[in-house]
Design a protein around this motif. Structure first.
Motif: not given
Ligand code: ATP
Ligand code: MG
Length: 576
Positions: A108-114, A207-212, A214-217
Motif C-alpha cells: 500500500r504505497l500510494f501517491y496523491a498524484s495517482d 502551474l505550468h510545471a513538470e511533476h516528478h 506525472t511529467g507535463d500531463k
C-alpha cells in the motif's frame, strides 16, 4: 509502563502495554459503535519536499502503531500535489526511513498524484452541483477579498458564473490556455464564515510545471485541502490523523467529502513534536543543507531520521521515545535529554564495549618486557550474558587519555599522577614513576609507569584498593581513528523560534562539531561495518560512520554516558 516493555523491539507487544491516549480512545469507541465496520485504516502522508525528521517519527509511530494494535492497516502515501518543491530523492529517502523505523505498508504505497484524474472529476462534480467556480481574481485580490478575523470577506465578482461557463473555463485551465496565476477554481462556501478556510477556498491553481511523476500531463494542480481528504477517502482511511494546525481545516475536510457524497474518514488532530535545541521545520532544515551549515540531510547533528541513524540512533530508541512522549491536544516542547535517555537505555543493553582513547598520551611500562604481548580477556557487554568476551592486546607501550593524567593533581583527582597507582582496565595495576617532557615546549610527551605482575586481569591478590580504573590501548596494536563529537545544533532551547525577524541560523551552535583527529581504538573493531554501534568505555556510545574505510576510520559519538534526564526524573520523584 516499565522501560523493559518498550525496549523489547516487539511492536505489537509495545502497543499492548502503551497507556491510552485520546486518539486511541476515539478509535476504541468507533470500534465499539461499529462506525467503520470494525475497520482501522490509517496513513502516513509525507510531502516529498524534504527528509523525514524525528517529528515525522512521532506521526509514523502513531499511525502505524495504531494500525498494528487494532489489526488494521497503515498506508504510506506521498502527498505530492506541489510540483515545484518535490523530488524523487526525497521519495526514496522517505521510503528508506519509514522502513528503517521498522514499519511495513506491504503493497500500500500510494501517491496523491495517482488520483489526479479522480480529483479532477470530483472538481467537475462540484462545479455541476453549483459548489465550485472559476475565479479570475489574482492571488493578491483573493487575499484582499478574504476579509479579516473580525470582518467578513467579500464575494468574488466571478462567484455567480453559470455552471456551463465554469465547466468551459475549468476545462480550458486544464488544457493550458491560461498563464500561471491567472485563474483558480474555488469552492463556493461562505465568505462570511468565521473560519477563514471556509471563505471560498481555492481548489485548483494553474502551474505550468513538470511533476516528478506525472511529467507535463497537468498544468493545474489541486490544493492540499482538496487533495488530502479526497485521497484519504479513495484509500478508505478510517482515521486521518494529523497535527493540530489542521484543526481549523477540519470543517473544510468534512465539507468536501459530504458534498461529494463519498467515504468520510474521521480527521483527528494531535500535537506536533518540538524538541529543545534543534529545529523541526523542513524549510529550516533545507536552509541548513543548502547553505552548507551542515554536511547534508544526514549530517549526524541533524534531527532527520537519516542524521539520527548516521549518528548511531537505533530505531528501537526512537520508537520508545515516541511512545513515551505520547500525544496530546496542546503543543509543547520536549527536552532533548529525554530522547537521549531513551537512546542510552537501548544502547546500554545492546552495544558491545570496546576501549578507545580520544586524546592519547603515550605511556611506557618500564618494567614490562620489551617484546611481550599478552591478550587480556575483556567482557563484551556486562548487560548481555550471551555476549561473551574478547581478547585485547597489552604491551609495553600504551596510550591513555591525556586527561587521565595530571602532573599536579588537584584534590579529589584519583586518576594517574606521579607516585599514584591506578588500574588499567582488564590488565594490571600500574604506578606512575615520572614523565618525559619535550625540552622545547615543556609539554608532557610520555608518562612512565611500573606495573605489578601480580595484578594480572586487574586483580589485587593482597586486597589493596585503588581508587581509579582507566582505559587504554596498546600503541603497537591500536587503530587510528577520527572521532567526531557532537553537541547541540542550536544554542537556544527554542531553535525553532517562529520570530521571522531573527535569522534562525544566527542561533546555531558554533561548537556543534568537535573533531578528535588522532584517536586510537583497540584492534577488535577493525572490520566493523558502517553503522555498527559500540560503547567506548568511559567515553560514551559511538558508531562507525558511513564514510569510514579501513584506510581512514571515522566514528561518531552518538551520545555521552551522562544521563541528565535520569537525574531530572529522580529529582522529580524525590519532590513528590
Ligand atoms: P510541510 O510544512 O512541508 O507540510 P510537514 O512537517 O507538515 O511540512 P509533511 O510531509 O506534510 O511535513 O508531514 C507528514 C506528516 O507528518 C503529517 O501528517 C504531519 O502532520 C506530520 N508531522 C510533521 N511534522 C511533525 C511534527 N513535528 N510532529 C508530529 N508530526 C509531524
Ligand atoms: Mg504538511
Amino acid at each position: 509502563m516499565s522501560s523493559n516493555a518498550v525496549n523489547t523491539g516487539n511492536l505489537v507487544k509495545n502497543e499492548a502495554v502503551r497507556p491510552s491516549n485520546f486518539v486511541r480512545d476515539i478509535i476504541l469507541q468507533d470500534l465499539q459503535t461499529g462506525k467503520y465496520n470494525g475497520r482501522v485504516r490509517t496513513r502516513f502522508p509525507p510531502e516529498p519536499n524534504g527528509y523525514l525528521h524525528i517529528g515525522h517519527a512521532k506521526s509514523i509511530c502513531l499511525n502505524f502503531g495504531l494500525a498494528i494494535e487494532f489489526g488494521g492497516e497503515c498506508n504510506l502515501r506521498f502527498d505530492d500535489t506541489n510540483p515545484c518543491k518535490e523530488e524523487t530523492e526525497y521519495v526514496e529517502s522517505i521510503i528508506e526511513d519509514v522502513r528503517w523505523l521498522g514499519f511495513d505498508w506491504q503493497d500500500r504505497l500510494f501517491y496523491a498524484s495517482d488520483y489526479f484524474d479522480q480529483l479532477y472529476a470530483w472538481a467537475v462534480q462540484l462545479i455541476k452541483q453549483g459548489q465550485a467556480y472559476v475565479c479570475d481574481l489574482t492571488a493578491e485580490q483573493v487575499r484582499e477579498y478574504r476579509g479579516t478575523p473580525t470582518e467578513p470577506g467579500r464575494e468574488s465578482p466571478y462567484r455567480n458564473r453559470s455552471v456551463d461557463e465554469n465547466l468551459d473555463l475549468f476545462e480550458r485551465m486544464r488544457a493550458g490556455e491560461f498563464p500561471d496565476g491567472s485563474r483558480t477554481l474555488r469552492s463556493k462556501i461562505d465568505m462570511a464564515s468565521p473560519n477563514f478556510n471556509m471563505r471560498d477556498p481555492v481548489m485548483y491553481r494553474i502551474l505550468h510545471a513538470e511533476h516528478h511523476r506525472t511529467g507535463d500531463k497537468w498544468c493545474i494542480y489541486p490544493m492540499y485541502d482538496f487533495a488530502h481528504g479526497e485521497s484519504d477517502s479513495i484509500e478508505g482511511i478510517t482515521h486521518s490523523i494529523c497535527t493540530l494546525e489542521f484543526e481549523d481545516h477540519r470543517p473544510l475536510y468534512d465539507w468536501y467529502v459530504e458534498q461529494l457524497g463519498i467515504h468520510h474518514p474521521q480527521q483527528i488532530e494531535f500535537d506536533r513534536l518540538n524538541l529543545t535545541n534543534t529545529v523541526l521545520s523542513k524549510r529550516k532544515l533545507l536552509t541548513l543543507v543548502e547553505k552548507g551549515f551542515v554536511s547534508g540531510w544526514d549530517d549526524p547533528r541533524m534531527p532527520t531520521l537519516s542524521g539520527l541513524r548516521r549518528r548511531g540512533y537505533s530505531p528501537e530508541a526512537i520508537r520508545t521515545f515516541c511512545s513515551r512522549i505520547g500525544v496530546s491536544k496542546t503543543n509543547g516542547i520536549i527536552e532533548h535529554s529525554l530522547l537521549e535517555h531513551c537512546l542510552r537505555e537501548d544502547l546500554n543493553q545492546t552495544s558491545a564495549r570496546v576501549m578507545a582513547v580520544l586524546d592519547p598520551i603515550r605511556v611506557v611500562i618500564e618494567n614490562y618486557p620489551d617484546d611481550q604481548v599478552e591478550n587480556m580477556e575483556a567482557i563484551n557487554n556486562p548487560e548481555d550474558p550471551n555476549s561473551g568476551t574478547r581478547s585485547v592486546p597489552f604491551s609495553k607501550v600504551l596510550y591513555i587519555e591525556r586527561e587521565d593524567f595530571r602532573e599536579d593533581p588537584p584534590k579529589q583527582y584519583y586518576r594517574l599522577s606521579p607516585g599514584r597507582e591506578v588500574r588499567l582496565r582488564y590488565a594490571y595495576l600500574v604506578t606512575c614513576t615520572g614523565v618525559v617532557k619535550d625540552p622545547a615546549t615543556g609539554e608532557i610527551v610520555e608518562v612512565r609507569c611500573q606495573y605489578d605482575p601480580a595484578t594480572r586481569g586487574g586483580n589485587t591478590p593482597d586486597g589493596r584498593k585503588v581508587k581509579s580504573t582507566i582505559h587504554w590501548v596498546s600503541a603497537a596494536h591500536a587503530l587510528d581513528v577520527e572521532a567526531r563529537l557532537y553537541n547541540d545544533l542550536f544554542v537556544s532551547e527554542k531553535g525553532d523560534d517562529e520570530n521571522e525577524n531573527t535569522d534562525f541560523t544566527s542561533l546555531l551552535n558554533p561548537n556543534s562539531l568537535e573533531v578528535r583527529p588522532s584517536a586510537k581504538i583497540e584492534p577488535s573493531v577493525k572490520d566493523a561495518a558502517p553503522f555498527t554501534r559500540y560503547q567506548f568505555e568511559r567515553l560514551g556510545y559511538f558508531c562507525i560512520d558511513k564514510d569510514s574505510t579501513p584506510e581512514k576510520m571515522v566514528v561518531n559519538r552518538t551520545v555521552s554516558l551522562r544521563d541528565t534526564w535520569a537525574k531530572i526524573e529522580k529529582s522529580q520523584k524525590a519532590a513528590v
